[in-house]
Design an enzyme around this catalytic site. Sequence first.
Site, short mmCIF file in Angstrom:
data_model
loop_
_atom_site.label_atom_id
_atom_site.label_comp_id
_atom_site.label_asym_id
_atom_site.label_seq_id
_atom_site.Cartn_x
_atom_site.Cartn_y
_atom_site.Cartn_z
N ARG A 30 0.84 -1.36 0.03
CA ARG A 30 0.19 -0.15 0.23
C ARG A 30 0.90 1.27 -0.03
O ARG A 30 0.54 2.30 -0.59
CB ARG A 30 -1.09 -0.02 1.25
CG ARG A 30 -2.05 -1.11 1.26
CD ARG A 30 -2.79 -0.93 2.59
NE ARG A 30 -3.65 -2.15 2.80
CZ ARG A 30 -3.70 -3.21 3.21
NH1 ARG A 30 -2.30 -3.59 3.85
NH2 ARG A 30 -4.54 -4.17 3.43
N HIS A 54 -2.84 0.27 9.08
CA HIS A 54 -3.53 -0.99 8.07
C HIS A 54 -2.37 -1.09 6.94
O HIS A 54 -2.42 -0.45 5.92
CB HIS A 54 -4.70 0.17 7.26
CG HIS A 54 -5.43 -0.60 6.52
ND1 HIS A 54 -6.03 -1.65 6.46
CD2 HIS A 54 -5.52 -0.34 5.05
CE1 HIS A 54 -6.69 -1.91 5.32
NE2 HIS A 54 -6.13 -1.14 4.52
N ASP A 78 -10.24 -4.52 8.79
CA ASP A 78 -9.40 -5.62 9.33
C ASP A 78 -9.83 -6.37 10.14
O ASP A 78 -9.55 -7.81 10.40
CB ASP A 78 -8.06 -4.68 9.43
CG ASP A 78 -7.22 -4.11 8.75
OD1 ASP A 78 -7.54 -4.34 7.38
OD2 ASP A 78 -6.74 -3.06 9.02
N ARG A 95 -12.06 -8.98 8.64
CA ARG A 95 -11.22 -9.99 7.91
C ARG A 95 -11.04 -10.91 9.41
O ARG A 95 -10.69 -12.13 8.92
CB ARG A 95 -10.05 -9.34 7.08
CG ARG A 95 -10.51 -8.89 5.97
CD ARG A 95 -9.48 -8.34 5.11
NE ARG A 95 -10.04 -7.68 3.90
CZ ARG A 95 -9.44 -6.82 3.18
NH1 ARG A 95 -8.21 -6.17 3.76
NH2 ARG A 95 -10.03 -6.45 2.04
#
Length: 308
Positions: A88, A175, A148, A151
């Site tokens: 990212r 993140h 998150d 998940r």
Amino acid sequence: MKVTVVGAGAVGASCAEYIAMKDFASEVVLVDIKEGFAEGKAMDLMQTASLNGFDTKITGTTGDYSKTAGSKVAVITSGIPRKPGMTREELIGINAGIVKEVTENLVKHSPDVIIIVVSNPMDTMAYLVHKTSGLPKERIIGMGGALDSARFKYRLAEALEAPISDVDGMVIAAHSDTGMLPLFSKATRNGVPVSEFLSEEKKAYVIEETKVGGATLTKLLGTSAWYAPGAAVSVMVQSILCDQKKMIPCSLMLDGEYGESDICLGVPAIIGKNGVEKIVNITLTEEEKAKFAEAAKAVREVNGDLKF
Ligand SMILES: NC(=O)C1=CN([C@@H]2O[C@H](COP(=O)(O)OP(=O)(O)OC[C@H]3O[C@@H](n4cnc5c(N)ncnc54)[C@H](O)[C@@H]3O)[C@@H](O)[C@H]2O)C=CC1
Ligand SMILES: O=C([O-])CC(=O)C(=O)O
């Protein structure tokens, strides 16, 4: 109440769709830079209204921010997503300029807005919005922890062979593929710590798969995910518009909380009509504290690449 979503791509459109389906906002305005794209997505979504039974009005505009005036919440999803093999953090070069420009336009037309930052690298983009918008810190919220944590619950349910509704858990810190901190010590199945049911091997599997959740999907899809990100944003927007005061892990500007300052990192917070109503201080184990500090160090390095 009006919600603006900037970026009518995969995440922005999914986010608009979930918000409309839950029918708690009067209007969702999609904004994109690509000519006609937001208008097209808005029209397509509006043609699902009679089928899906919602009254939220969805409109689109190519860069006309006057249409966003008076937004209670604005979600920034504009920018590029990563491709398989990328981190990212590699998106900062392109996305920082986009996020800064979009923030200025949003604040100009909606000075009372609450901004939810989604574009990656999200913790750094949230920091950039703090440094450039002039908004109070309670009104800038990075979205990462909600996704998150979803998940994490998915992986916990898989390992426990349990329905997801039996499972609770939370992810804090950064993140990023390495900086996420799934709080295994606090995860439960119907109030019972999951450590009672899972071996050390299963614990390691759940933690690792949670941390690389975004990368796993990027490899499968060729671009990053959108359904769960869109749903996660919609939960945060609903908590604000309906003043639900849900406790959601979000990337927030810290001022001494969790031992960090002048950085945006994921921490649990009460999210309501004023944005961040309160940062919740929870007790971490010594190992978790060390991992939180490590994540902060890595995010601070990325923040160092920003030019204001
Ligand atoms: N924080 C999180 O948990 C998540 C973050 N993301 C991030 O969200 C961002 C968007 O991802 P996708 O929707 O998949 O990408 P996408 O490429 O499908 O959509 C991005 C949209 O932004 C638009 N855009 C670019 N510059 C703009 C500008 N200056 N003004 C208005 N619109 C502009 C593009 O035209 C495009 O339609 C990425 O940076 C991605 O990494 C994605 C998933 C989860
Ligand atoms: O993985 C990505 O690049 C997009 C994202 O932040 C996620 O899905 O968690």
